[in-house]
Design an enzyme around this catalytic site. Structure first.
Site, mmCIF file in Angstrom:
data_model
loop_
_atom_site.group_PDB
_atom_site.id
_atom_site.type_symbol
_atom_site.label_atom_id
_atom_site.label_comp_id
_atom_site.label_asym_id
_atom_site.label_seq_id
_atom_site.Cartn_x
_atom_site.Cartn_y
_atom_site.Cartn_z
ATOM 1 N N TRP A 104 3.567 -1.759 5.169
ATOM 2 C CA TRP A 104 3.656 -3.200 4.890
ATOM 3 C C TRP A 104 4.895 -3.819 5.507
ATOM 4 O O TRP A 104 4.860 -4.927 6.033
ATOM 5 C CB TRP A 104 3.589 -3.463 3.385
ATOM 6 N N ASP A 174 9.569 -7.869 -0.500
ATOM 7 C CA ASP A 174 8.137 -7.832 -0.783
ATOM 8 C C ASP A 174 7.970 -6.907 -1.983
ATOM 9 O O ASP A 174 8.126 -5.698 -1.875
ATOM 10 C CB ASP A 174 7.393 -7.295 0.445
ATOM 11 N N LYS A 198 -1.987 -6.626 -7.419
ATOM 12 C CA LYS A 198 -1.653 -5.226 -7.638
ATOM 13 C C LYS A 198 -1.288 -5.013 -9.111
ATOM 14 O O LYS A 198 -1.795 -4.126 -9.763
ATOM 15 C CB LYS A 198 -0.485 -4.783 -6.751
#
Ligand SMILES: *Cc1c(COP(=O)(O)O)cnc(C)c1O
Length: 365
Positions: A104, A174, A198
């Site tokens: 990511w 993040d 999530k």
């Protein structure tokens, strides 16, 4: 009630049953409102109250200091990969530093490169993103506009246990896959973002926590929807916000505050759950091989391999027969990934660890 399996999906992921039950109960009509949350104006007093309560509960849970805004945006974390550099890299020729600890972070860098000058402060590619850097290993720019990290790399399963030391440079994180999983010192960050699907709610809403002084940095000429300042000045109602998502994040926040003992309570439960699985891995005489170096293991996504691909396929098939679902690792790395977010009940992890032990005893050394 339909039968629920133990769902180890990495995202969208399991939500607390109490939250789903409340949303289901009130879907036709919110108590005292007489209409669904799906059907009321985002500017109505009723929705404004939901937005205000959700914001207040997130502030309480995370102990957000004054001087920070809590925003509810759309576009997922992927849009944040662009909005962060668009708003913070500005027009002063500064550099944004990226710490690459997994897939990511690399994607975030790709987008930032389109917006301005970037620099890789550290890259774990050489060892397959199985570890995190020490503070000394970070090559930071002197006047970095910000330093970007991914607190939990969802695909590889490595997680920062504490914040890296970056001096005065704003730390941007993040936190998509460990947001609300543990207490964090918000004042160590300039900006935090997390898509909800999530650990915090449904897909479609992304929480951004941003320090006030950073809002002023954005250059003129950005599209209105991409300017944090517009969302902050309009209390996340610059346009129609993702109302259902905000409502659900509100229910999750309430569940954490009132039923889980806040973030300290859920943190302890998350540590216990992860410890159980890592112990099975460590005591399997090499049958299971964890991807992450033990010191850098994620409490959210437990990633491991079996001796070969056939055994992994068999593992997944048999797990499913035990109601243990969605354990396949990300297509880019393979293997097994057990995502054990806040809402994964301890019984689900107990069941998985027993299954893993039985499977290893049958097929292992
Ligand atoms: C899932 C995930 C993303 C992508 O989120 P989208 O909402 O699909 O854009 C980004 N970063 C991390 C760490 C993630 O886990």
């Amino acid at each position: 009630m339909s039968e629920r399996v133990y769902n180890f999906s990495a995202g969208p992921a399991v939500l607390p049953e109490a939250v789903l039950a409340e949303a289901q109960r009130d879907l036709m009509a919110l108590p005292g409102v007489g209409a669904s949350v799906l059907e009321i104006s985002h500017r109505s007093a009723d929705f404004s109250a939901i937005l205000a309560q959700t914001t207040a509960d997130l502030r309480t849970l995370l102990n957000v200091p004054s001087g920070y805004q809590v925003l509810f945006l759309q576009g997922g974390s992927r849009l944040q990969f662009s909005m962060v550099p668009m708003n913070l890299l500005g027009e002063h020729g500064q550099t944004a530093d990226y710490v690459l600890t997994g897939s990511w972070g690399k994607k975030a860098l790709e987008e930032a490169r389109r917006e301005g000058k970037t620099q890789v402060a550290w890259d774990g590619a050489e060892t397959g993103y199985d570890r995190l850097p020490s503070d000394e290993a970070l090559a930071l720019s002197d006047d970095a506009a910000y330093v970007h990290i991914t607190t939990n790399e969802t695909i590889e399963g490595v997680q920062f246990a504490t914040e890296p030391e970056v001096g005065d440079r704003p730390l941007v994180a993040d936190m998509s896959s460990d947001f609300l999983s543990r207490p964090i010192p918000v004042d160590r960050y300039g900006l935090i973002y997390a898509c909800a699907q999530k650990n915090a709610g449904p897909a479609g809403v992304t929480v951004v926590i941003v320090r006030d002084d950073l809002l002023a940095r954005a250059p003129d000429g950005l599209p209105g929807m991409l300017l944090y300042r517009n969302h902050a000045e309009n209390n996340s109602c610059y346009n129609t916000p993702p109302t259902f998502g905000i409502y659900l994040v509100g229910l999750v926040a309430k569940w954490l505050l009132h039923e889980q003992g806040g973030l300290d309570g859920i943190d302890q439960r998350n540590r216990d759950k992860a410890a159980l699985l890592y112990r099975v891995i460590d005591e399997s005489n090499g049958f299971y091989r964890g991807h992450a170096r033990p010191a850098d293991r994620s409490l959210m996504n437990v990633t491991f391999r079996l001796p070969d691909a056939d055994l992994e396929a068999q593992f997944l098939r048999q797990a499913k027969e035990h109601q243990l679902h969605a354990l396949k690792g990300h297509r880019s790395v393979g293997g097994i990934r057990a995502s054990i977010y806040n809402a994964m009940p301890p019984e689900g992890v107990d069941r998985l660890s027993s299954f893993m032990q039985e499977f290893a005893a049958q097929h292992g050394s």
